[in-house]
Write a protein that holds these residues in place. Structure first.
Motif: not given
Length: 364
Positions: A18-29
């Protein structure tokens, strides 16, 4: 280029972050700007009042549209499954993770790494959840929830606590260990919207057990905190607060407490803004005299209930009808006052049935 997540040492492509959290996305939107974010991260951005894309700075539609990126989510899931099926010498051993979490000498950063990994591992592992509760780790988790100025640590600790609450055997035990105080503190003063929403979700999970409903409701700021979150929170916070109130208000004493905290007015306002779960809570509050009195006193309540009957889901219609029926049955005076409202209800339902029949006929 590959990256490493905080939760594990599995290497993932950068596009999965995720560009915000820099963590792997669990629910990409996907936003209307075309950029993809993890739902929880972009929801926090929107709840903070932003109405532009965090990357392109382009204005977003109102309300912002969050379209699930099913293709990317499937890709991340497949990649994760493939990597989990391979031996990974670097992934933390559960016993070591628990030891690091409970150790007084561990830094907040070390505890965060342990909690993140335990969150992932415990989500589907009953035995690990059992080990965590039996090892004394709950106290360490609660201490992390109460830790100030460590937002991510607080968020992850609440999510781990939510995992632990999945098992009925743990629900009473967590309350006995003093979890409610920490949860309410996060509910009322959490460092982020995610903290506050997750705290409400944990209360909902614990309230599945009947005895916990009375215990939680008796805490001075539990129901008041939920009502405040319903009034002041963002989209997810309000939804989780309403769900928690619904779970707690099946216990009679909690209905009175909710009414005393001003829940009726906030629920009607929330209902008017599109939160249909609010009508379900109103249906429970209408079972107590003080709740019915407040609904009669609040101008526009009946109108809002009729609107749900005309436009809501069938579940919403059921609760709206039940609420109106309870208001009418409480006294002849109220019955006369709401007579016109009931006639409107009948007309709305007849009109709705006609529309449904017409749609079915067109399909056939």
């Amino acid at each position: 280029m590959a990256t490493t997540t905080n939760a594990t040492t599995t290497h993932y492509p950068d596009d999965f972050k995720c560009p915000i959290s820099l963590e792997i996305m669990s629910e990409p939107v996907i936003l209307s700007s075309g950029h993809t974010f993890d739902r929880s991260s972009i929801q926090r951005w929107l709840d903070a009042g932003h109405r532009t894309c965090p990357i392109s700075k382009l204005p977003l539609s109102d309300p912002p549209s969050l379209i699930p990126n099913h293709a990317l989510r499937s890709l991340i899931s497949s990649y994760t499954t493939l990597n989990l099926s391979k031996p990974n010498q670097n992934r933390g051993d559960p016993e070591t993770l628990i030891s690091n979490l409970t150790s007084k000498s561990s830094s907040p950063e070390a505890k965060l790494v342990s909690i993140e990994q335990l969150c992932q591992l415990s989500k589907r592992d009953f035995e690990l959840r059992k080990r965590l509760t039996e090892s004394g780790a709950v106290a360490a988790v609660l201490a992390c929830i109460s830790r100030k100025n460590y937002i991510t640590l607080q968020e992850k600790a609440l999510k781990l606590l939510l995992n632990l609450s999945l098992d009925d055997d743990n629900k009473v035990g967590l309350v006995a260990e003093g979890a409610i105080c920490s949860i309410i503190a996060a509910l009322c003063g959490g460092e982020s919207a995610d903290c506050r929403a997750t705290a409400a979700t944990v209360l909902t999970s614990l309230a599945v057990v009947e005895v916990n409903k009375a215990t939680i409701g008796a805490y001075p700021f539990a129901i008041r905190g939920l009502v405040t979150l319903l009034r002041e929170g963002g989209g997810r916070e309000r939804k989780e607060a309403a769900t928690a109130l619904y779970a707690l208000c099946s216990f009679p004493d909690n209905r009175r407490r909710a009414v005393e905290c001003g829940a009726v007015e906030i629920l009607v306002i929330s209902l008017n803004s599109g939160l249909e779960r609010a009508v379900e809570v109103l249906g429970l509050l209408a079972k107590c005299k003080r709740g019915r009195d407040e609904m009669v006193r609040f101008n526009g309540c009946v109108k809002s209930l009729i609107h749900v009957i005309r436009n809501g889901s069938w579940r919403g219609v059921q609760y709206a009808l039940m609420t109106l029926n309870l208001l009418c049955l409480s006294s002849e005076e109220k019955c006369f006052k709401f007579d016109q409202g009931f006639r409107w209800c009948c007309l709305c339902l007849i009109h709705r049935e006609i529309e449904t029949d017409e749609a079915i006929n067109e399909d056939s």
